[in-house]
Design a protein around this motif. Structure first.
Motif, mmCIF file in Angstrom:
data_model
loop_
_atom_site.group_PDB
_atom_site.id
_atom_site.type_symbol
_atom_site.label_atom_id
_atom_site.label_comp_id
_atom_site.label_asym_id
_atom_site.label_seq_id
_atom_site.Cartn_x
_atom_site.Cartn_y
_atom_site.Cartn_z
ATOM 1 N N ASP A 151 55.035 43.594 39.450
ATOM 2 C CA ASP A 151 55.813 44.809 39.712
ATOM 3 C C ASP A 151 56.463 45.353 38.436
ATOM 4 O OD1 ASP A 151 55.135 44.728 42.385
ATOM 5 O OD2 ASP A 151 57.016 43.782 43.009
ATOM 6 N N ALA A 152 56.772 44.452 37.510
ATOM 7 C CA ALA A 152 57.400 44.861 36.258
ATOM 8 C C ALA A 152 56.380 45.303 35.213
ATOM 9 C CB ALA A 152 58.238 43.713 35.702
ATOM 10 N N GLY A 153 55.075 45.207 35.534
ATOM 11 C CA GLY A 153 54.043 45.622 34.601
ATOM 12 C C GLY A 153 53.739 44.619 33.523
ATOM 13 N N VAL A 154 54.119 43.354 33.746
ATOM 14 C CA VAL A 154 53.880 42.307 32.759
ATOM 15 C C VAL A 154 52.506 41.665 32.970
ATOM 16 C CG1 VAL A 154 54.713 40.081 31.881
ATOM 17 C CG2 VAL A 154 56.342 41.880 32.502
ATOM 18 N N VAL A 155 52.116 41.476 34.214
ATOM 19 C CA VAL A 155 50.825 40.862 34.516
ATOM 20 C C VAL A 155 50.035 41.722 35.498
ATOM 21 C CG1 VAL A 155 51.590 38.482 34.106
ATOM 22 C CG2 VAL A 155 51.766 39.451 36.393
ATOM 23 N N GLU A 156 48.712 41.556 35.440
ATOM 24 C CA GLU A 156 47.817 42.157 36.417
ATOM 25 C C GLU A 156 47.312 41.033 37.305
ATOM 26 O OE1 GLU A 156 44.867 43.792 33.852
ATOM 27 O OE2 GLU A 156 46.008 45.622 33.524
ATOM 28 N N ARG A 157 47.239 41.275 38.589
ATOM 29 C CA ARG A 157 46.798 40.274 39.558
ATOM 30 C C ARG A 157 45.412 40.669 40.058
ATOM 31 N NH1 ARG A 157 47.505 39.387 45.397
ATOM 32 N NH2 ARG A 157 47.806 37.168 45.741
ATOM 33 N N GLU A 158 44.469 39.722 39.984
ATOM 34 C CA GLU A 158 43.111 39.953 40.454
ATOM 35 C C GLU A 158 42.771 38.886 41.484
ATOM 36 O OE1 GLU A 158 38.696 39.385 38.638
ATOM 37 O OE2 GLU A 158 40.151 40.427 37.372
ATOM 38 N N VAL A 159 42.305 39.317 42.655
ATOM 39 C CA VAL A 159 41.941 38.392 43.727
ATOM 40 C C VAL A 159 40.428 38.441 43.894
ATOM 41 C CG1 VAL A 159 42.232 37.786 46.153
ATOM 42 C CG2 VAL A 159 44.145 38.770 44.878
ATOM 43 N N ALA A 160 39.781 37.278 43.796
ATOM 44 C CA ALA A 160 38.337 37.156 44.007
ATOM 45 C C ALA A 160 38.123 36.532 45.381
ATOM 46 C CB ALA A 160 37.707 36.303 42.921
ATOM 47 N N ALA A 161 37.346 37.213 46.209
ATOM 48 C CA ALA A 161 37.068 36.692 47.549
ATOM 49 C C ALA A 161 36.363 35.349 47.445
ATOM 50 C CB ALA A 161 36.217 37.692 48.317
ATOM 51 N N GLY A 162 36.633 34.489 48.375
ATOM 52 C CA GLY A 162 36.081 33.145 48.364
ATOM 53 C C GLY A 162 34.926 32.998 49.312
ATOM 54 N N PRO A 163 34.741 31.857 49.854
ATOM 55 C CA PRO A 163 35.673 30.749 49.677
ATOM 56 C C PRO A 163 35.383 29.970 48.401
ATOM 57 C CG PRO A 163 34.054 30.169 51.344
ATOM 58 C CD PRO A 163 33.730 31.549 50.869
ATOM 59 N N PRO A 164 36.339 29.356 47.830
ATOM 60 C CA PRO A 164 37.770 29.563 48.051
ATOM 61 C C PRO A 164 38.230 30.846 47.369
ATOM 62 C CG PRO A 164 37.480 27.989 46.285
ATOM 63 C CD PRO A 164 36.099 28.331 46.792
ATOM 64 N N VAL A 165 39.270 31.418 47.886
ATOM 65 C CA VAL A 165 39.865 32.604 47.283
ATOM 66 C C VAL A 165 40.481 32.191 45.949
ATOM 67 C CG1 VAL A 165 41.662 34.355 47.519
ATOM 68 C CG2 VAL A 165 40.307 33.678 49.508
ATOM 69 N N ALA A 166 40.270 32.994 44.919
ATOM 70 C CA ALA A 166 40.831 32.697 43.598
ATOM 71 C C ALA A 166 41.706 33.868 43.161
ATOM 72 C CB ALA A 166 39.722 32.464 42.586
ATOM 73 N N VAL A 167 42.878 33.553 42.653
ATOM 74 C CA VAL A 167 43.789 34.582 42.156
ATOM 75 C C VAL A 167 43.982 34.339 40.661
ATOM 76 C CG1 VAL A 167 46.083 35.604 42.335
ATOM 77 C CG2 VAL A 167 44.953 34.716 44.383
#
Length: 72
Positions: free
Chosen positions: A3-19
């Motif tokens: 939210d502060a713009g420090v990191v970007e979050r990427e979610v890869a569909a699984g299984p298993p789900v990876a963030v």
């Protein structure tokens, strides 16, 4: 931190789900700080304290052997 713009979050569909989290361009100056934190936390490093390349062995659930393990 996203939210502060420090990191970007990427979610890869699984299984298993990876963030995966990555520093944004705005926060690239934090790279050396984050590397030092990883070394402090026990990430594999060379004799000069520089991080070794990231491998699957660094992932949770995988053992990481060190020279200390061999001498015990």
């Amino acid at each position: 931190m996203a939210d502060a713009g420090v990191v970007e979050r990427e979610v890869a569909a699984g299984p298993p789900v990876a963030v995966t989290y990555r520093l944004t361009e705005r926060a690239q100056w934090l790279g050396p700080v984050m590397d030092a934190r990883r070394v402090w936390a026990g990430a594999p490093a060379n004799e000069e304290g520089q991080l070794l390349p990231h491998t699957e062995a660094d992932e949770p659930g995988h053992g990481v052997s060190t020279d200390r393990d061999a001498s015990a």
